[in-house]
Each structure stands twice: as C-alpha cells, then as structure tokens.
Design a protein around this motif. Structure first.
Motif, PDB file in Angstrom:
ATOM      1  N   HIS A  50      18.661  26.218  27.411  1.00 24.13           N
ATOM      2  CA  HIS A  50      18.154  26.423  28.767  1.00 24.13           C
ATOM      3  C   HIS A  50      18.822  25.427  29.734  1.00 24.13           C
ATOM      4  CE1 HIS A  50      15.190  27.357  31.870  1.00 24.13           C
ATOM      5  NE2 HIS A  50      15.163  26.063  32.101  1.00 24.13           N
ATOM      6  N   ASP A  51      18.872  24.150  29.334  1.00 20.45           N
ATOM      7  CA  ASP A  51      19.488  23.113  30.169  1.00 20.45           C
ATOM      8  C   ASP A  51      20.980  23.385  30.357  1.00 20.45           C
ATOM      9  OD1 ASP A  51      16.937  22.007  30.086  1.00 20.45           O
ATOM     10  OD2 ASP A  51      17.513  20.327  28.782  1.00 20.45           O
ATOM     11  N   ALA A  52      21.643  23.841  29.296  1.00 19.47           N
ATOM     12  CA  ALA A  52      23.080  24.138  29.364  1.00 19.47           C
ATOM     13  C   ALA A  52      23.365  25.252  30.365  1.00 19.47           C
ATOM     14  CB  ALA A  52      23.615  24.518  27.981  1.00 19.47           C
ATOM     15  N   ALA A  53      22.534  26.279  30.355  1.00 15.02           N
ATOM     16  CA  ALA A  53      22.727  27.397  31.294  1.00 15.02           C
ATOM     17  C   ALA A  53      22.646  26.891  32.726  1.00 15.02           C
ATOM     18  CB  ALA A  53      21.683  28.482  31.034  1.00 15.02           C
ATOM     19  N   TYR A  54      21.690  26.014  32.999  1.00 13.89           N
ATOM     20  CA  TYR A  54      21.568  25.454  34.345  1.00 13.89           C
ATOM     21  C   TYR A  54      22.832  24.675  34.717  1.00 13.89           C
ATOM     22  CZ  TYR A  54      20.130  22.862  38.406  1.00 13.89           C
ATOM     23  OH  TYR A  54      20.100  22.337  39.667  1.00 13.89           O
ATOM     24  N   LEU A  55      23.289  23.810  33.814  1.00 12.65           N
ATOM     25  CA  LEU A  55      24.461  22.982  34.112  1.00 12.65           C
ATOM     26  C   LEU A  55      25.712  23.828  34.341  1.00 12.65           C
ATOM     27  CD1 LEU A  55      23.812  20.074  31.594  1.00 12.65           C
ATOM     28  CD2 LEU A  55      23.676  19.952  34.097  1.00 12.65           C
ATOM     29  N   LYS A  56      25.875  24.885  33.560  1.00 10.16           N
ATOM     30  CA  LYS A  56      27.036  25.756  33.737  1.00 10.16           C
ATOM     31  C   LYS A  56      26.989  26.477  35.087  1.00 10.16           C
ATOM     32  CE  LYS A  56      27.687  26.681  28.818  1.00 10.16           C
ATOM     33  NZ  LYS A  56      27.585  27.734  27.785  1.00 10.16           N
ATOM     34  N   ASP A  57      25.781  26.816  35.538  1.00  6.93           N
ATOM     35  CA  ASP A  57      25.618  27.495  36.825  1.00  6.93           C
ATOM     36  C   ASP A  57      25.690  26.538  38.015  1.00  6.93           C
ATOM     37  OD1 ASP A  57      25.331  29.934  35.566  1.00  6.93           O
ATOM     38  OD2 ASP A  57      23.140  29.953  35.695  1.00  6.93           O
ATOM     39  N   HIS A  58      25.604  25.240  37.757  1.00  7.80           N
ATOM     40  CA  HIS A  58      25.592  24.222  38.817  1.00  7.80           C
ATOM     41  C   HIS A  58      26.594  23.111  38.479  1.00  7.80           C
ATOM     42  CE1 HIS A  58      21.692  26.268  39.077  1.00  7.80           C
ATOM     43  NE2 HIS A  58      21.803  26.043  40.380  1.00  7.80           N
ATOM     44  N   PRO A  59      27.891  23.375  38.702  1.00  5.44           N
ATOM     45  CA  PRO A  59      28.920  22.407  38.309  1.00  5.44           C
ATOM     46  C   PRO A  59      28.834  21.066  39.035  1.00  5.44           C
ATOM     47  CG  PRO A  59      29.892  24.280  39.481  1.00  5.44           C
ATOM     48  CD  PRO A  59      28.449  24.603  39.256  1.00  5.44           C
ATOM     49  N   GLY A  60      28.082  20.981  40.120  1.00 10.33           N
ATOM     50  CA  GLY A  60      27.901  19.712  40.821  1.00 10.33           C
ATOM     51  C   GLY A  60      26.730  18.905  40.294  1.00 10.33           C
ATOM     52  N   ALA A  61      26.027  19.441  39.314  1.00 11.88           N
ATOM     53  CA  ALA A  61      24.858  18.752  38.752  1.00 11.88           C
ATOM     54  C   ALA A  61      25.287  17.796  37.648  1.00 11.88           C
ATOM     55  CB  ALA A  61      23.876  19.776  38.196  1.00 11.88           C
ATOM     56  N   LEU A 133      18.111  14.583  36.560  1.00 10.24           N
ATOM     57  CA  LEU A 133      19.164  15.378  37.189  1.00 10.24           C
ATOM     58  C   LEU A 133      19.535  14.808  38.535  1.00 10.24           C
ATOM     59  CD1 LEU A 133      20.769  18.072  36.900  1.00 10.24           C
ATOM     60  CD2 LEU A 133      18.935  19.144  38.213  1.00 10.24           C
ATOM     61  N   SER A 134      20.819  14.722  38.786  1.00 10.07           N
ATOM     62  CA  SER A 134      21.283  14.394  40.130  1.00 10.07           C
ATOM     63  C   SER A 134      22.318  15.439  40.534  1.00 10.07           C
ATOM     64  CB  SER A 134      21.866  12.981  40.197  1.00 10.07           C
ATOM     65  OG  SER A 134      22.945  12.837  39.312  1.00 10.07           O
ATOM     66  N   ILE A 135      22.320  15.740  41.798  1.00  5.72           N
ATOM     67  CA  ILE A 135      23.225  16.766  42.325  1.00  5.72           C
ATOM     68  C   ILE A 135      24.234  16.060  43.229  1.00  5.72           C
ATOM     69  CG2 ILE A 135      23.386  18.926  43.603  1.00  5.72           C
ATOM     70  CD1 ILE A 135      21.591  19.179  41.170  1.00  5.72           C
ATOM     71  N   LYS A 136      25.523  16.261  42.911  1.00  6.02           N
ATOM     72  CA  LYS A 136      26.574  15.697  43.774  1.00  6.02           C
ATOM     73  C   LYS A 136      26.642  16.534  45.047  1.00  6.02           C
ATOM     74  CE  LYS A 136      29.490  14.225  39.948  1.00  6.02           C
ATOM     75  NZ  LYS A 136      30.743  14.500  39.249  1.00  6.02           N
ATOM     76  N   LYS A 137      26.731  15.845  46.140  1.00  3.24           N
ATOM     77  CA  LYS A 137      26.805  16.557  47.428  1.00  3.24           C
ATOM     78  C   LYS A 137      28.250  16.839  47.777  1.00  3.24           C
ATOM     79  CE  LYS A 137      22.419  15.820  48.351  1.00  3.24           C
ATOM     80  NZ  LYS A 137      21.319  16.360  48.722  1.00  3.24           N
TER      81      LYS A 137
END
Length: 137
Positions: A50-61, A133-137
């Motif tokens: 589940h976590d991997a799917a999120y990371l793949k969909d959000h390359p800035g995460a 989780l941190s999101i790069k801007k």
C-alpha cells in the motif's frame, strides 16, 4: 544519543507532527513485528505494498521509516533491532520498485514507545516501523 520527542525543540516537534499528519493523510501504514523479529509478516507486506503504491504515484514524496522496539532488551540491542526492521521495510520497497531516493530510515530502538503499559498488547504496538512522510515542493 536518542532524543525523547518531548525533549525536541518546538520547531522539530512541529516537523514531526507535520510528517506524521502527512503520512496519515496519505493513508500510509505502519508495519508491526513479532518479538525479537525483523522478518516481514504477510500483514507487513500488505501494508508496504500500500505504501509503495503511494510512493510510486507521488515521486516528490519522501518516506521516513522509523524502526522501533518494545522495552525489553538493552538500548544497544534495540537500536540494532530497530535498524534491521527499518532496513527490512526499505529493502522490500526497493524490491517492488520504489526509488530508494524516496526512502530514509532511522532506528530509535526502545527510546520512543508508542504505548507505555507493560504487557504484550502494548509491546506489540511498540514493535513497529513507523511511517512519516514529507513532500518536496
């Protein structure tokens, strides 16, 4: 030296809260372990998928995996065990195609328990990889 969250400066506490909030909002799931174990369970693999799917969909995460242990064992032993737990999760994420630039690990051993009661139900909650989780801007 391990830091107690309450001993952190206010800005660092705010950042941790921000990272935890982001992980919750993203639906990221912690991974739990058996006593003295760092092997991923089926439930742990499901959470990491589940976590991997999120990371793949959000390359800035960027995911930070915190390895934690229950209070049993020495501080040194638990730092190593927490590190093995965090590495097990990171290695699995790499196997399923997550970019390792998106994954950081840290071990807190037994220094940051989630639950403070003595007993197996509480110990189970402390034997975990906690996701931030941190999101790069």
């Amino acid at each position: 030296m391990a830091l107690n969250p309450s001993g952190l400066p206010p800005r660092q506490r705010a950042e941790l809260t921000k990272e935890e909030k982001a992980a919750v909002e993203a639906g990221l799931q912690d991974v739990f372990f058996g006593y003295d174990q760092w092997t991923l369970t089926d439930a742990g693999i499901e959470a990491l998928n589940h976590d991997a799917a999120y990371l793949k969909d959000h390359p800035g995460a960027v995911l930070k995996i915190e390895g934690h242990c229950d209070e049993r064992g020495t501080a040194d032993y638990n730092i190593v065990l927490g590190d093995k737990r965090a590495k097990a999760a990171r290695n699995y994420l790499a196997e399923v195609g997550v970019n390792l630039k998106q994954v950081a690990i840290v071990s807190f051993g037994k220094e940051r328990p989630f639950c403070f009661d003595r007993g197996e139900a509480c110990y189970q909650q402390n034997r975990r990889d906690h996701m931030l989780l941190s999101i790069k801007k």
